[in-house]
Write a protein that holds these residues in place. Structure first.
Motif, PDB file in Angstrom:
ATOM      1  N   TYR A 159       0.846  -1.190   0.000  1.00 43.96           N
ATOM      2  CA  TYR A 159       0.000   0.000   0.000  1.00 43.96           C
ATOM      3  C   TYR A 159       0.886   1.246   0.000  1.00 43.96           C
ATOM      4  CZ  TYR A 159      -3.919  -3.038   1.074  1.00 43.96           C
ATOM      5  OH  TYR A 159      -4.864  -4.021   1.020  1.00 43.96           O
ATOM      6  N   VAL A 160       0.517   2.233  -0.796  1.00 49.09           N
ATOM      7  CA  VAL A 160       1.335   3.433  -0.933  1.00 49.09           C
ATOM      8  C   VAL A 160       0.490   4.677  -0.665  1.00 49.09           C
ATOM      9  CG1 VAL A 160       2.808   4.783  -2.484  1.00 49.09           C
ATOM     10  CG2 VAL A 160       2.766   2.289  -2.670  1.00 49.09           C
ATOM     11  N   GLU A 161       1.027   5.547   0.160  1.00 49.53           N
ATOM     12  CA  GLU A 161       0.427   6.844   0.431  1.00 49.53           C
ATOM     13  C   GLU A 161       1.404   7.903  -0.066  1.00 49.53           C
ATOM     14  OE1 GLU A 161      -2.119   9.753   1.380  1.00 49.53           O
ATOM     15  OE2 GLU A 161      -2.586   7.631   1.486  1.00 49.53           O
ATOM     16  N   ALA A 162       0.948   8.798  -0.920  1.00 50.22           N
ATOM     17  CA  ALA A 162       1.797   9.849  -1.469  1.00 50.22           C
ATOM     18  C   ALA A 162       1.421  11.191  -0.842  1.00 50.22           C
ATOM     19  CB  ALA A 162       1.654   9.912  -2.978  1.00 50.22           C
ATOM     20  N   LYS A 163       2.438  11.927  -0.430  1.00 47.93           N
ATOM     21  CA  LYS A 163       2.244  13.255   0.169  1.00 47.93           C
ATOM     22  C   LYS A 163       3.127  14.241  -0.577  1.00 47.93           C
ATOM     23  CE  LYS A 163      -0.482  12.035   3.562  1.00 47.93           C
ATOM     24  NZ  LYS A 163      -1.859  12.444   3.604  1.00 47.93           N
ATOM     25  N   PHE A 164       2.655  15.486  -0.678  1.00 46.17           N
ATOM     26  CA  PHE A 164       3.428  16.526  -1.345  1.00 46.17           C
ATOM     27  C   PHE A 164       3.498  17.768  -0.480  1.00 46.17           C
ATOM     28  CE2 PHE A 164       3.916  20.224  -4.082  1.00 46.17           C
ATOM     29  CZ  PHE A 164       5.082  19.871  -4.749  1.00 46.17           C
ATOM     30  N   GLY A 165       4.698  18.303  -0.360  1.00 49.59           N
ATOM     31  CA  GLY A 165       4.899  19.556   0.354  1.00 49.59           C
ATOM     32  C   GLY A 165       5.612  19.357   1.670  1.00 49.59           C
ATOM     33  N   PRO A 166       6.281  20.409   2.149  1.00 52.06           N
ATOM     34  CA  PRO A 166       7.068  20.301   3.378  1.00 52.06           C
ATOM     35  C   PRO A 166       6.224  20.083   4.638  1.00 52.06           C
ATOM     36  CG  PRO A 166       7.084  22.553   2.554  1.00 52.06           C
ATOM     37  CD  PRO A 166       6.398  21.718   1.513  1.00 52.06           C
ATOM     38  N   SER A 167       4.979  20.488   4.622  1.00 51.42           N
ATOM     39  CA  SER A 167       4.150  20.327   5.823  1.00 51.42           C
ATOM     40  C   SER A 167       3.176  19.150   5.716  1.00 51.42           C
ATOM     41  CB  SER A 167       3.378  21.619   6.104  1.00 51.42           C
ATOM     42  OG  SER A 167       2.519  21.908   5.011  1.00 51.42           O
ATOM     43  N   ALA A 168       3.285  18.350   4.667  1.00 49.00           N
ATOM     44  CA  ALA A 168       2.384  17.201   4.499  1.00 49.00           C
ATOM     45  C   ALA A 168       2.675  16.154   5.563  1.00 49.00           C
ATOM     46  CB  ALA A 168       2.563  16.605   3.114  1.00 49.00           C
ATOM     47  N   ASP A 169       1.630  15.562   6.099  1.00 47.69           N
ATOM     48  CA  ASP A 169       1.780  14.552   7.136  1.00 47.69           C
ATOM     49  C   ASP A 169       0.669  13.517   6.994  1.00 47.69           C
ATOM     50  OD1 ASP A 169       2.863  13.268   9.326  1.00 47.69           O
ATOM     51  OD2 ASP A 169       2.109  14.688  10.803  1.00 47.69           O
ATOM     52  N   LEU A 170       0.907  12.354   7.553  1.00 51.28           N
ATOM     53  CA  LEU A 170      -0.115  11.314   7.558  1.00 51.28           C
ATOM     54  C   LEU A 170      -1.246  11.695   8.511  1.00 51.28           C
ATOM     55  CD1 LEU A 170       2.141   8.127   7.795  1.00 51.28           C
ATOM     56  CD2 LEU A 170       0.962   8.986   5.771  1.00 51.28           C
ATOM     57  N   THR A 171      -2.448  11.248   8.180  1.00 48.16           N
ATOM     58  CA  THR A 171      -3.575  11.440   9.093  1.00 48.16           C
ATOM     59  C   THR A 171      -3.442  10.460  10.257  1.00 48.16           C
ATOM     60  OG1 THR A 171      -4.982   9.807   8.014  1.00 48.16           O
ATOM     61  CG2 THR A 171      -5.073  12.083   7.152  1.00 48.16           C
ATOM     62  N   LYS A 172      -4.279  10.622  11.257  1.00 47.03           N
ATOM     63  CA  LYS A 172      -4.260   9.726  12.412  1.00 47.03           C
ATOM     64  C   LYS A 172      -4.479   8.275  11.973  1.00 47.03           C
ATOM     65  CE  LYS A 172      -7.704   9.250  15.419  1.00 47.03           C
ATOM     66  NZ  LYS A 172      -8.710   9.552  16.441  1.00 47.03           N
ATOM     67  N   ASN A 173      -5.442   8.045  11.092  1.00 44.73           N
ATOM     68  CA  ASN A 173      -5.721   6.686  10.633  1.00 44.73           C
ATOM     69  C   ASN A 173      -4.596   6.125   9.771  1.00 44.73           C
ATOM     70  OD1 ASN A 173      -8.148   6.433  11.999  1.00 44.73           O
ATOM     71  ND2 ASN A 173      -9.361   7.181  10.283  1.00 44.73           N
ATOM     72  N   GLN A 174      -3.955   6.973   8.976  1.00 41.60           N
ATOM     73  CA  GLN A 174      -2.826   6.517   8.165  1.00 41.60           C
ATOM     74  C   GLN A 174      -1.645   6.126   9.056  1.00 41.60           C
ATOM     75  OE1 GLN A 174      -2.485   9.985   5.690  1.00 41.60           O
ATOM     76  NE2 GLN A 174      -3.708   9.084   4.034  1.00 41.60           N
ATOM     77  N   LYS A 175      -1.412   6.904  10.110  1.00 42.75           N
ATOM     78  CA  LYS A 175      -0.340   6.568  11.053  1.00 42.75           C
ATOM     79  C   LYS A 175      -0.627   5.236  11.737  1.00 42.75           C
ATOM     80  CE  LYS A 175       1.013  11.325  11.998  1.00 42.75           C
ATOM     81  NZ  LYS A 175       1.007  12.438  12.955  1.00 42.75           N
ATOM     82  N   LYS A 176      -1.886   5.013  12.061  1.00 49.09           N
ATOM     83  CA  LYS A 176      -2.262   3.749  12.704  1.00 49.09           C
ATOM     84  C   LYS A 176      -2.053   2.584  11.742  1.00 49.09           C
ATOM     85  CE  LYS A 176      -5.995   1.443  15.158  1.00 49.09           C
ATOM     86  NZ  LYS A 176      -7.374   1.524  15.640  1.00 49.09           N
ATOM     87  N   ALA A 177      -2.458   2.741  10.494  1.00 44.97           N
ATOM     88  CA  ALA A 177      -2.274   1.680   9.490  1.00 44.97           C
ATOM     89  C   ALA A 177      -0.791   1.363   9.318  1.00 44.97           C
ATOM     90  CB  ALA A 177      -2.891   2.096   8.158  1.00 44.97           C
ATOM     91  N   PHE A 178       0.033   2.398   9.279  1.00 50.82           N
ATOM     92  CA  PHE A 178       1.467   2.203   9.129  1.00 50.82           C
ATOM     93  C   PHE A 178       2.047   1.466  10.332  1.00 50.82           C
ATOM     94  CE2 PHE A 178       5.912   3.564   9.544  1.00 50.82           C
ATOM     95  CZ  PHE A 178       6.398   3.137   8.313  1.00 50.82           C
ATOM     96  N   SER A 179       1.615   1.827  11.527  1.00 50.17           N
ATOM     97  CA  SER A 179       2.150   1.178  12.725  1.00 50.17           C
ATOM     98  C   SER A 179       1.723  -0.285  12.819  1.00 50.17           C
ATOM     99  CB  SER A 179       1.729   1.933  13.985  1.00 50.17           C
ATOM    100  OG  SER A 179       0.347   1.772  14.221  1.00 50.17           O
ATOM    101  N   LEU A 180       0.547  -0.619  12.290  1.00 48.46           N
ATOM    102  CA  LEU A 180       0.071  -2.003  12.333  1.00 48.46           C
ATOM    103  C   LEU A 180       0.776  -2.896  11.317  1.00 48.46           C
ATOM    104  CD1 LEU A 180      -3.766  -1.404  12.756  1.00 48.46           C
ATOM    105  CD2 LEU A 180      -2.141  -2.203  14.489  1.00 48.46           C
ATOM    106  N   ASP A 181       1.219  -2.320  10.193  1.00 54.28           N
ATOM    107  CA  ASP A 181       1.857  -3.118   9.145  1.00 54.28           C
ATOM    108  C   ASP A 181       2.928  -2.291   8.428  1.00 54.28           C
ATOM    109  OD1 ASP A 181       2.483  -5.078   7.308  1.00 54.28           O
ATOM    110  OD2 ASP A 181       0.675  -4.801   6.111  1.00 54.28           O
ATOM    111  N   PRO A 182       4.057  -1.986   9.108  1.00 55.12           N
ATOM    112  CA  PRO A 182       5.072  -1.121   8.502  1.00 55.12           C
ATOM    113  C   PRO A 182       5.706  -1.712   7.241  1.00 55.12           C
ATOM    114  CG  PRO A 182       5.844  -2.001  10.593  1.00 55.12           C
ATOM    115  CD  PRO A 182       4.413  -2.389  10.458  1.00 55.12           C
TER     116      PRO A 182
END
Length: 74
Positions: A13-36
Motif C-alpha cells: 500500500y502506498v500513500e503519497a504526500k506533497f509539500g514540506p508540511s504534508a503529514d499522515l492522518t491519524k488513521n494513516q499513522k495507525k495503518a502504518f504502525s500495524l503493518d510497517p
C-alpha cells in the motif's frame, strides 16, 4: 479507516504526500504502525519536481542539439 492512494503489483500500500508540511492522518499513522512492511510513504517536495523537470529538459536539449542523420540517401 485509511484508504491508500494506490497499491503496487506486489500488494504494497502506498500513500503519497506533497509539500514540506504534508503529514499522515491519524488513521494513516495507525495503518502504518500495524503493518510497517506493507505500507510505503512517498513524500515529494517542490525541489523533487524541479530536479525531475531539469533532468527531462536536459535530456531533451541534448537530443535536440545532436546533428541529424541524412535520410535522402546521399
Amino acid at each position: 479507516m485509511a484508504i491508500p492512494d494506490h497499491q503496487t503489483a506486489s500488494g504494497l500500500y502506498v500513500e503519497a504526500k506533497f509539500g514540506p508540511s504534508a503529514d499522515l492522518t491519524k488513521n494513516q499513522k495507525k495503518a502504518f504502525s500495524l503493518d510497517p512492511d506493507g505500507f510505503r510513504l512517498d513524500h515529494f517536495l517542490p525541489q523533487d519536481v524541479g530536479a525531475a523537470t531539469a533532468a527531462i529538459a536536459s535530456n531533451l536539449a541534448m537530443t535536440a542539439s545532436r546533428p541529424r542523420a541524412k535520410t535522402d540517401g546521399s
